[in-house]
Design an enzyme around this catalytic site. Sequence first.
Site, PDB file in Angstrom:
ATOM      1  N   CYS A  26      -5.190  -7.073   4.131  1.00 42.17           N
ATOM      2  CA  CYS A  26      -5.650  -5.733   3.777  1.00 42.17           C
ATOM      3  C   CYS A  26      -5.451  -5.612   2.269  1.00 42.17           C
ATOM      4  O   CYS A  26      -5.368  -6.616   1.574  1.00 42.17           O
ATOM      5  CB  CYS A  26      -4.884  -4.661   4.558  1.00 42.17           C
ATOM      6  N   ALA A  27      -5.345  -4.425   1.753  1.00 39.83           N
ATOM      7  CA  ALA A  27      -5.237  -4.226   0.311  1.00 39.83           C
ATOM      8  C   ALA A  27      -3.944  -4.783  -0.283  1.00 39.83           C
ATOM      9  O   ALA A  27      -3.913  -5.177  -1.449  1.00 39.83           O
ATOM     10  CB  ALA A  27      -5.345  -2.742  -0.020  1.00 39.83           C
TER      11      ALA A  27
END
Length: 108
Positions: A26-27
């Site tokens: 994810c980020a």
Amino acid sequence: MNTAEVVKKLIPLLGGVENIASATHCATRLRLVLHDDTKGDKVAIDRLDSVKGCFANAGQFQIIFGTGLVNEIYDEFIKETDIEQRSKSEVNSIASQKQNIIQRCATL
């Protein structure tokens, strides 16, 4: 430490390539599904340069690297392990298979 060095040190701490079922990110986090979570050495992984923390949650072993760096780590991780790239939803689906029926129902 460069990303290749981090990944080469990380893989054995996860129980080796054979223990890694899937990977995505994810980020900020590298999100892994391990065949056997007990083979993931959280203490040693936390000590690696660039790692800001790690934990297991909902069938996933997550390692925090931070924005931007996680993309580079993921690319190197895929290259080094030759694991098929997966989307976050695919990894969530694989991880849910490791949960008991009550946990699976709670995430619906």
